[in-house]
Scaffold this motif. Structure first.
Motif, PDB file in Angstrom:
ATOM      1  N   TYR A  32       0.789  -1.235   0.000  1.00  0.00           N
ATOM      2  CA  TYR A  32       0.000   0.000   0.000  1.00  0.00           C
ATOM      3  C   TYR A  32       0.825   1.292   0.000  1.00  0.00           C
ATOM      4  O   TYR A  32       0.399   2.280  -0.614  1.00  0.00           O
ATOM      5  N   TYR A  35       1.542   1.723  -3.604  1.00  0.00           N
ATOM      6  CA  TYR A  35       0.332   2.148  -4.306  1.00  0.00           C
ATOM      7  C   TYR A  35       0.066   3.643  -4.094  1.00  0.00           C
ATOM      8  O   TYR A  35      -0.396   4.336  -5.009  1.00  0.00           O
ATOM      9  N   ASN A 269      -8.105 -12.547   5.640  1.00  0.00           N
ATOM     10  CA  ASN A 269      -7.957 -11.116   5.922  1.00  0.00           C
ATOM     11  C   ASN A 269      -8.907 -10.661   7.028  1.00  0.00           C
ATOM     12  O   ASN A 269      -8.567  -9.772   7.827  1.00  0.00           O
ATOM     13  N   ASP A 302      -8.338  -4.743   1.992  1.00  0.00           N
ATOM     14  CA  ASP A 302      -7.210  -5.538   1.491  1.00  0.00           C
ATOM     15  C   ASP A 302      -7.761  -6.556   0.486  1.00  0.00           C
ATOM     16  O   ASP A 302      -7.906  -7.741   0.800  1.00  0.00           O
ATOM     17  N   GLN A 306      -5.517  -8.019  -6.411  1.00  0.00           N
ATOM     18  CA  GLN A 306      -4.860  -6.716  -6.390  1.00  0.00           C
ATOM     19  C   GLN A 306      -4.761  -6.093  -7.777  1.00  0.00           C
ATOM     20  O   GLN A 306      -4.765  -4.874  -7.922  1.00  0.00           O
ATOM     21  N   GLY A 336      -5.973  -2.989  -5.954  1.00  0.00           N
ATOM     22  CA  GLY A 336      -5.469  -2.748  -4.603  1.00  0.00           C
ATOM     23  C   GLY A 336      -5.190  -1.282  -4.357  1.00  0.00           C
ATOM     24  O   GLY A 336      -5.466  -0.753  -3.273  1.00  0.00           O
ATOM     25  N   SER A 339      -8.474   0.704  -4.082  1.00  0.00           N
ATOM     26  CA  SER A 339      -9.218   0.450  -2.846  1.00  0.00           C
ATOM     27  C   SER A 339      -8.761   1.326  -1.685  1.00  0.00           C
ATOM     28  O   SER A 339      -9.462   1.441  -0.677  1.00  0.00           O
ATOM     29  N   ARG A 340      -7.594   1.944  -1.821  1.00  0.00           N
ATOM     30  CA  ARG A 340      -7.089   2.825  -0.758  1.00  0.00           C
ATOM     31  C   ARG A 340      -6.969   4.277  -1.243  1.00  0.00           C
ATOM     32  O   ARG A 340      -6.212   5.067  -0.667  1.00  0.00           O
ATOM     33  N   SER A 362     -13.686  -4.353  -5.377  1.00  0.00           N
ATOM     34  CA  SER A 362     -13.061  -5.645  -5.096  1.00  0.00           C
ATOM     35  C   SER A 362     -13.467  -6.717  -6.094  1.00  0.00           C
ATOM     36  O   SER A 362     -12.683  -7.616  -6.416  1.00  0.00           O
ATOM     37  N   ARG A 409      -3.217 -11.278  -3.676  1.00  0.00           N
ATOM     38  CA  ARG A 409      -2.564 -11.090  -2.377  1.00  0.00           C
ATOM     39  C   ARG A 409      -3.069 -12.212  -1.470  1.00  0.00           C
ATOM     40  O   ARG A 409      -3.897 -11.994  -0.566  1.00  0.00           O
TER      41      ARG A 409
END
Length: 420
Positions: A32, A35, A269, A302, A306, A336, A339-340, A362, A409
């Protein structure tokens, strides 16, 4: 030096490409921070492996929802991305799968299997999912209470979705474990950094899995059963214009390879999130809506996948995040990273089941939205509250074992014990 500049001068300065960085620590353990740099410095990153990496949520969502502007890459162009895989059987199956196809082929193939994953059909599996979850949790609890340290990944996370997809397809009980370990090996053929021995192992796994499915297809021709393989065989034999022999085989490979690893990662996760922040256990003690919120946040925070499996190509000159993308440019979608993205999720690194607003990517979006999304959510929503209720003091017994993979991942092990 920015990520884009480092990519453009990689040959001279031997700076590792982003895809290479994701293969090794520290990025392989925690991607991350890398990323974040991608989104901030080079949201359309020109990888030397032949595609531009798209990392911002809005851009990824745009590409996913506009398949006419970003169709799947033609098969003849895939060699540019994965030269080490060309000529290998596993490669050919993976690059011609459902996720990489375009309409009308995609529409036809998805229509043949889509009825098995409708809301009504998935909800009809609830009793079977519940029975399996109860059995797996009871077995785990017995082992843990005897003082044993248990690999949750292999004893619960994999068996839960493995048995469900096996029941749907009609894979016999005594073959499931043997066939499950072939999927990670097959995926090596589309790993840009895979060594020759890994590619050879992918071919061996492909041949073993292919031999099984060929035999199962012939068995279902002789003795049809109440399973998806029988249904697809019936379609092929009744109307070869709708489903050719190679398409039938590739569909089975796709459904098997996507049917359990990603869900298992989601379960793992969730357990990690609870171990790191035990106060979130209250979400699993709540109603169905709260459990669903916990599951969705696990999948966002998570994501198992990804990098979106399909490679896209710009059908015309276009622009993303102010970056020009000429027609013919290959793009890969970094789920991935998206998503953040703080533009979509405030304080994105914080695990927060109470989030509202932007749906996670996702499971993708648009015509390639994951067929198994509903089944994954059902399995996690049934299993996780039972796991929490039966084992409220479940704790990690060591760091998680991760596989070396860029697209996924996923885990190799997750050791747990009872705390106190």
């Amino acid at each position: 030096m920015s990520l884009q500049e480092s990519s453009e001068t990689a040959a001279e300065q031997r700076q590792p490409d982003v895809l290479e960085q994701l293969m090794f620590p520290p990025a392989s353990l925690d991607p991350y921070p890398l990323y974040r740099r991608l989104r901030e410095e080079s949201p359309v990153y020109p990888s030397r492996f032949g595609a531009h990496l798209i990392s911002r949520h809005a851009d990824v969502n745009h590409v996913l929802k506009h398949h006419e502007l970003f169709p799947g890459v033609p098969e003849e162009d895939m060699a540019r991305m994965f030269p080490q895989g060309v000529g290998h059987e596993a490669y050919q199956v993976l690059v011609t799968s459902l996720v990489g196809s375009n309409p009308p082929k995609h529409t036809r193939l998805r229509g043949l299997v889509g009825s098995e994953f409708t809301f009504r059909r998935v909800d009809g599996l609830r009793a079977g999912v519940t029975e399996l979850a109860d059995r797996l949790v009871a077995d785990l609890a017995e082992r843990l209470r005897s003082g044993e340290t248990v690999d949750l990944h292999r004893s619960v996370s994999i068996p839960m979705p493995l048995h469900m997809i096996s029941d749907l397809l009609g894979v016999p009980q005594d073959e499931r474990q043997r066939l499950s370990v072939l999927v990670p090996a097959m995926m090596n053929v589309v790993d840009p950094a895979a060594p020759p021995d890994a590619v050879a192992a992918a071919d061996a796994a492909f041949r073993e899995l292919g031999s099984f499915f060929d035999a199962l297809i012939e068995e279902r021709r002789r003795r049809p059963a109440d399973d998806l393989v029988s249904d697809l065989v019936s379609v092929h034999d009744g109307d070869m214009d709708r489903l050719a022999e190679d398409e039938l085989r590739t569909l089975l490979f796709t459904l098997w390879s996507a049917g359990f690893e990603t869900t298992a990662t989601g379960i793992d996760n969730a357990v990690l999130a609870l171990a790191e922040q035990p106060d979130h256990r209250r979400w699993l003690a709540g109603d169905d809506k709260q459990v669903r919120a916990f599951v969705d946040e696990t999948l966002r925070h998570d994501p198992s996948v990804q990098v979106a499996p399909g490679i896209r190509v710009a059908a015309q000159d276009t622009e993303l995040s102010g970056c020009k993308i000429p027609a013919g440019t290959h793009v890969r979608l970094m789920l991935g990273a998206a998503s953040r993205d703080p533009e979509a999720y405030p304080d994105p690194d914080r695990f927060d089941p109470g989030r509202t607003g932007t749906p996670a990517l996702s499971f993708g979006a648009g015509i390639h939205y994951c067929l198994g999304a509903g089944l994954t959510r059902l399995e996690m929503s049934v299993l996780l509250p039972r796991l929490h209720q039966a084992l409220p003091t479940l704790a990690l017994a060591g760091p998680p074992g991760r596989r070396r993979s860029v697209p996924l991942r996923d885990f190799d092990s997750l050791l747990v014990r009872l705390d106190g």
